[in-house]
Scaffold this motif. Sequence first.
Motif, PDB file in Angstrom:
ATOM      1  N   UNK A  97      87.286  91.035  57.098  1.00 11.06           N
ATOM      2  CA  UNK A  97      86.610  89.768  56.819  1.00 11.06           C
ATOM      3  C   UNK A  97      86.509  88.898  58.076  1.00 11.06           C
ATOM      4  N   UNK A  98      86.905  89.432  59.229  1.00 11.30           N
ATOM      5  CA  UNK A  98      86.872  88.719  60.512  1.00 11.30           C
ATOM      6  C   UNK A  98      87.591  87.380  60.426  1.00 11.30           C
ATOM      7  N   UNK A  99      88.901  87.408  60.105  1.00 13.68           N
ATOM      8  CA  UNK A  99      89.629  86.158  59.908  1.00 13.68           C
ATOM      9  C   UNK A  99      89.976  85.415  61.192  1.00 13.68           C
ATOM     10  N   UNK A 100      89.966  86.093  62.320  1.00 19.38           N
ATOM     11  CA  UNK A 100      90.383  85.479  63.582  1.00 19.38           C
ATOM     12  C   UNK A 100      89.186  84.863  64.302  1.00 19.38           C
ATOM     13  N   UNK A 101      89.503  84.047  65.298  1.00 26.95           N
ATOM     14  CA  UNK A 101      88.457  83.467  66.137  1.00 26.95           C
ATOM     15  C   UNK A 101      87.844  84.558  67.012  1.00 26.95           C
ATOM     16  N   UNK A 102      86.711  84.264  67.631  1.00 22.00           N
ATOM     17  CA  UNK A 102      85.971  85.271  68.398  1.00 22.00           C
ATOM     18  C   UNK A 102      86.785  85.910  69.522  1.00 22.00           C
ATOM     19  N   UNK A 156     100.337  92.561  53.636  1.00 23.36           N
ATOM     20  CA  UNK A 156     100.486  91.243  53.010  1.00 23.36           C
ATOM     21  C   UNK A 156      99.761  90.157  53.794  1.00 23.36           C
ATOM     22  N   UNK A 157      99.110  90.529  54.882  1.00 22.43           N
ATOM     23  CA  UNK A 157      98.393  89.565  55.700  1.00 22.43           C
ATOM     24  C   UNK A 157      97.958  90.186  57.010  1.00 22.43           C
ATOM     25  N   UNK A 158      97.747  89.333  58.035  1.00 26.16           N
ATOM     26  CA  UNK A 158      97.248  89.800  59.309  1.00 26.16           C
ATOM     27  C   UNK A 158      97.777  88.911  60.427  1.00 26.16           C
ATOM     28  N   UNK A 159      97.632  89.399  61.663  1.00 29.26           N
ATOM     29  CA  UNK A 159      97.958  88.598  62.833  1.00 29.26           C
ATOM     30  C   UNK A 159      96.708  88.450  63.694  1.00 29.26           C
ATOM     31  N   UNK A 160      96.576  87.294  64.311  1.00 28.07           N
ATOM     32  CA  UNK A 160      95.511  87.028  65.275  1.00 28.07           C
ATOM     33  C   UNK A 160      96.190  86.822  66.622  1.00 28.07           C
ATOM     34  N   UNK A 161      95.862  87.670  67.601  1.00 25.52           N
ATOM     35  CA  UNK A 161      96.475  87.607  68.918  1.00 25.52           C
ATOM     36  C   UNK A 161      95.478  87.003  69.899  1.00 25.52           C
ATOM     37  N   UNK A 162      95.887  85.903  70.534  1.00 26.10           N
ATOM     38  CA  UNK A 162      95.036  85.236  71.518  1.00 26.10           C
ATOM     39  C   UNK A 162      95.169  85.927  72.861  1.00 26.10           C
ATOM     40  N   UNK A 163      94.183  85.761  73.758  1.00 28.54           N
ATOM     41  CA  UNK A 163      94.243  86.425  75.067  1.00 28.54           C
ATOM     42  C   UNK A 163      95.528  86.138  75.848  1.00 28.54           C
ATOM     43  N   UNK A 164      96.137  84.958  75.714  1.00 30.22           N
ATOM     44  CA  UNK A 164      97.378  84.637  76.422  1.00 30.22           C
ATOM     45  C   UNK A 164      98.616  85.248  75.804  1.00 30.22           C
ATOM     46  N   UNK A 165      98.487  85.926  74.663  1.00 38.82           N
ATOM     47  CA  UNK A 165      99.614  86.574  74.017  1.00 38.82           C
ATOM     48  C   UNK A 165     100.175  85.824  72.819  1.00 38.82           C
ATOM     49  N   UNK A 166      99.715  84.604  72.583  1.00 38.28           N
ATOM     50  CA  UNK A 166     100.190  83.850  71.411  1.00 38.28           C
ATOM     51  C   UNK A 166      99.698  84.530  70.146  1.00 38.28           C
ATOM     52  N   UNK A 167     100.582  84.634  69.154  1.00 29.86           N
ATOM     53  CA  UNK A 167     100.264  85.339  67.910  1.00 29.86           C
ATOM     54  C   UNK A 167     100.326  84.378  66.738  1.00 29.86           C
ATOM     55  N   UNK A 168      99.302  84.397  65.908  1.00 30.61           N
ATOM     56  CA  UNK A 168      99.292  83.624  64.653  1.00 30.61           C
ATOM     57  C   UNK A 168      99.355  84.640  63.519  1.00 30.61           C
TER      58      UNK A 168
END
Length: 121
Positions: free
Chosen positions: A88-93, A104-116
């Motif tokens: 469903x493309x839950x993360x930012x571009x 049970x969910x997902x993680x979004x990893x930013x280019x700097x390594x921060x994980x949501x």
Amino acid sequence: MQLLRVLLPLTAAGLCWFLLCALHSRGGVRTGSCVIVTSERDGSQPARRVARQTARCACAPGRAAGTSGGRPACVRADIVLSRQWCEMSPCLDDEGCDLLVNQSGWTCTQPGGRVKTTTVS
């Protein structure tokens, strides 16, 4: 009599406008859209911040409440049923999406390594 012919339609149009505005202000959600109902953040732990959101969605048949581009959205229902959240493309571009091991969910990893991390309840 001629004045009555002009005022009657204008009065009816005004009444309809008033009713539509009243319904919209009572929290009605347009079909295919979502609104955030509650939002809370807890930053008591130094290394992480916990945020919770509750959204109300009015989805068309075959669609279900989900997340797209980091915001609540109506997505294909088969994605929610199969728990393949990254479809469903839950993360930012600029973020990468990974499914949690137990789905049970997902993680979004930013280019700097921060994980949501997002879990579905």
